[in-house]
Design a protein around this motif. Structure first.
Motif, PDB file in Angstrom:
ATOM      1  N   PRO A   6     -73.798 -50.545 -87.634  1.00  0.00           N
ATOM      2  CA  PRO A   6     -72.682 -51.279 -88.240  1.00  0.00           C
ATOM      3  C   PRO A   6     -71.440 -50.425 -88.442  1.00  0.00           C
ATOM      4  O   PRO A   6     -70.316 -50.930 -88.317  1.00  0.00           O
ATOM      5  CB  PRO A   6     -73.245 -51.771 -89.578  1.00  0.00           C
ATOM      6  N   SER A  10     -67.851 -51.238 -86.889  1.00  0.00           N
ATOM      7  CA  SER A  10     -66.705 -51.388 -87.767  1.00  0.00           C
ATOM      8  C   SER A  10     -65.542 -50.508 -87.327  1.00  0.00           C
ATOM      9  O   SER A  10     -64.390 -50.949 -87.297  1.00  0.00           O
ATOM     10  CB  SER A  10     -67.136 -51.051 -89.186  1.00  0.00           C
ATOM     11  N   PHE A  14     -61.933 -51.879 -86.071  1.00  0.00           N
ATOM     12  CA  PHE A  14     -60.710 -51.436 -86.741  1.00  0.00           C
ATOM     13  C   PHE A  14     -59.697 -50.927 -85.724  1.00  0.00           C
ATOM     14  O   PHE A  14     -58.508 -51.236 -85.797  1.00  0.00           O
ATOM     15  CB  PHE A  14     -61.046 -50.348 -87.754  1.00  0.00           C
ATOM     16  N   ASN A  39     -61.525 -57.322 -91.477  1.00  0.00           N
ATOM     17  CA  ASN A  39     -62.928 -57.650 -91.248  1.00  0.00           C
ATOM     18  C   ASN A  39     -63.750 -56.418 -90.950  1.00  0.00           C
ATOM     19  O   ASN A  39     -64.920 -56.342 -91.337  1.00  0.00           O
ATOM     20  CB  ASN A  39     -63.040 -58.649 -90.118  1.00  0.00           C
ATOM     21  N   ALA A  40     -63.146 -55.459 -90.256  1.00  0.00           N
ATOM     22  CA  ALA A  40     -63.863 -54.211 -89.998  1.00  0.00           C
ATOM     23  C   ALA A  40     -64.180 -53.507 -91.313  1.00  0.00           C
ATOM     24  O   ALA A  40     -65.293 -53.012 -91.521  1.00  0.00           O
ATOM     25  CB  ALA A  40     -63.022 -53.314 -89.097  1.00  0.00           C
ATOM     26  N   ASN A  42     -64.563 -54.974 -94.166  1.00  0.00           N
ATOM     27  CA  ASN A  42     -65.598 -55.751 -94.836  1.00  0.00           C
ATOM     28  C   ASN A  42     -66.982 -55.393 -94.315  1.00  0.00           C
ATOM     29  O   ASN A  42     -67.929 -55.274 -95.096  1.00  0.00           O
ATOM     30  CB  ASN A  42     -65.356 -57.241 -94.604  1.00  0.00           C
ATOM     31  N   LEU A  43     -67.089 -55.239 -93.005  1.00  0.00           N
ATOM     32  CA  LEU A  43     -68.396 -54.896 -92.430  1.00  0.00           C
ATOM     33  C   LEU A  43     -68.865 -53.532 -92.935  1.00  0.00           C
ATOM     34  O   LEU A  43     -70.037 -53.345 -93.274  1.00  0.00           O
ATOM     35  CB  LEU A  43     -68.309 -54.897 -90.907  1.00  0.00           C
ATOM     36  N   ASN A  44     -67.913 -52.603 -93.037  1.00  0.00           N
ATOM     37  CA  ASN A  44     -68.245 -51.297 -93.592  1.00  0.00           C
ATOM     38  C   ASN A  44     -68.765 -51.416 -95.017  1.00  0.00           C
ATOM     39  O   ASN A  44     -69.788 -50.833 -95.380  1.00  0.00           O
ATOM     40  CB  ASN A  44     -66.990 -50.432 -93.580  1.00  0.00           C
ATOM     41  N   THR A  67     -66.200 -56.911-101.096  1.00  0.00           N
ATOM     42  CA  THR A  67     -66.013 -57.698 -99.880  1.00  0.00           C
ATOM     43  C   THR A  67     -65.492 -59.096-100.205  1.00  0.00           C
ATOM     44  O   THR A  67     -64.592 -59.603 -99.535  1.00  0.00           O
ATOM     45  CB  THR A  67     -67.337 -57.799 -99.126  1.00  0.00           C
TER      46      THR A  67
ATOM     47  N   LEU B  54     -69.181 -61.630 -86.613  1.00  0.00           N
ATOM     48  CA  LEU B  54     -69.287 -60.804 -87.815  1.00  0.00           C
ATOM     49  C   LEU B  54     -70.134 -61.499 -88.872  1.00  0.00           C
ATOM     50  O   LEU B  54     -70.886 -60.829 -89.601  1.00  0.00           O
ATOM     51  CB  LEU B  54     -67.896 -60.511 -88.361  1.00  0.00           C
ATOM     52  N   TYR B  58     -73.461 -60.018 -90.722  1.00  0.00           N
ATOM     53  CA  TYR B  58     -73.746 -60.015 -92.165  1.00  0.00           C
ATOM     54  C   TYR B  58     -75.127 -60.597 -92.438  1.00  0.00           C
ATOM     55  O   TYR B  58     -75.863 -60.088 -93.291  1.00  0.00           O
ATOM     56  CB  TYR B  58     -72.703 -60.827 -92.922  1.00  0.00           C
TER      57      TYR B  58
END
Lengths: 126, 203
Positions: A6, A10, A14, A39-40, A42-44, A67, B54, B58
């Motif tokens: 992940p 990410s 980014f 969003n990148a 958020n994934l982090n 997030t 994405l 999640y």
């Protein structure tokens, strides 16, 4: 799951958003690229929260709370940003950020581009 | 340092890792197409694929509440807002040759350099770290709600104030749009404003 998956995804997302912000001309496409960068992040946040919630004892689930906050702030940002882009398009007839050079400094301000926007601006403010 | 635990290995990925990798490839490819395509509406539609991918990531990370919030807010509303913005600014439907600005090679250089640096740093930092996905889900609605309303109440309320401010700001910015709506082109702006002033006077 390996944490690298992940985090690398990410980072790549980014940088894709970074390229979009720097290379795109239409202001709405720039906003889309900003969404990609958010969003990148958020994934982090989610990946590190899932890792730390098992590895550490008490983490307050801060990653997932942040997030959610980021998603809400991004929604507010896209609303305000689109309102600004629409206002600029209404006043100028363009949403091309390369042509919005009123506050530009340097030798470009005397170029052939400066006459028409100044006149447009004078007209728009009357 | 490498291969810290005997149950983890680079050469025997688990099913979750394979699924994450495949969905991640789709997500990254859609993001690349979204920032490079010359058709503006297609860029927004590829952005839907990216955001949906994405959301699946999640879910694979067991953050299910975040995943559904992502689907609701991003795929549901942000993309619709972006499409509305594209149509209200009279974006061309077909290919537009000037979608990319002149400094795209500089942008490509910066992005590739940043990607290389970031990937190198994070791989070097976290190559021996594994996420433990077994057991209870780390981001179920119960867990997220409890932490949000026990420890994060004050930021949550501040965020509601921010959303209210954004709402009022967007309305204020769009009210000027209504006043100028009679003259969408720049030469007609003065007539539109005069018409709007007449309308204000009549009201």
């Amino acid at each position: 799951m390996h944490l690298v998956y992940p985090v690398v995804l990410s980072a790549l997302l980014f940088c894709t958003g970074l390229y979009g912000v720097l290379a795109r001309r239409n202001a709405i496409l720039v906003l889309m690229s900003v969404e990609l960068m958010l969003n990148a992040v958020n994934l982090n946040l989610v990946a590190f929260d899932v890792w730390l919630s098992k590895a550490a004892a008490e983490t307050l689930h801060s990653g997932q709370a942040l997030t959610l906050f980021t998603i809400a702030i991004a929604a507010a940002e896209i609303g305000i940003g689109l309102a600004i882009v629409l206002a600029v398009h209404r006043n100028r007839g363009t949403s091309d950020i390369d042509r919005l050079r009123d506050t530009a400094e340097g030798p470009e301000s005397d170029g052939p581009d400066s006459g028409a926007p100044a006149a447009e601006k004078a007209e728009a403010t009357t | 340092m490498s291969l810290a635990a005997p149950t983890h290995g680079f050469l025997s990925p688990t099913g979750v890792e394979i699924a994450f990798l495949l969905v991640g490839l789709v997500t990254f490819g859609a993001a690349l197409v979204s920032v490079t395509t010359r058709q503006l509406v297609h860029a927004a539609l590829w952005l839907v694929v990216t955001l949906g991918g994405l959301a699946v990531e999640y879910l694979l990370l067991t953050a299910e509440f975040i995943a559904w919030v992502q689907v609701l807010i991003y795929v549901g509303s942000v993309v619709v807002l972006l499409l509305f913005g594209l149509m209200l600014t009279k974006a061309p439907i077909g290919r537009s040759p000037d979608a990319d600005s002149g400094n795209r090679w500089a942008a490509l250089t910066v992005a590739v350099a940043a990607a290389a640096a970031l990937v190198w740093v994070v791989v070097d930092a976290f190559r021996a770290t594994w996420i433990d996905l077994d057991g209870a889900a780390a981001g179920s609605t119960k867990v997220t709600g409890e932490s949000l309303f026990q420890h994060w109440v004050l930021p949550f309320e501040a965020l509601s104030v921010l959303l209210l401010a954004a709402l009022v700001g967007a309305i204020v910015l769009s009210r000027k749009a209504k006043a100028d709506a009679a003259g969408p082109e720049v030469p007609g702006a003065r007539d539109g404003q005069a018409a709007a002033e007449r309308a204000e006077g009549a009201r």
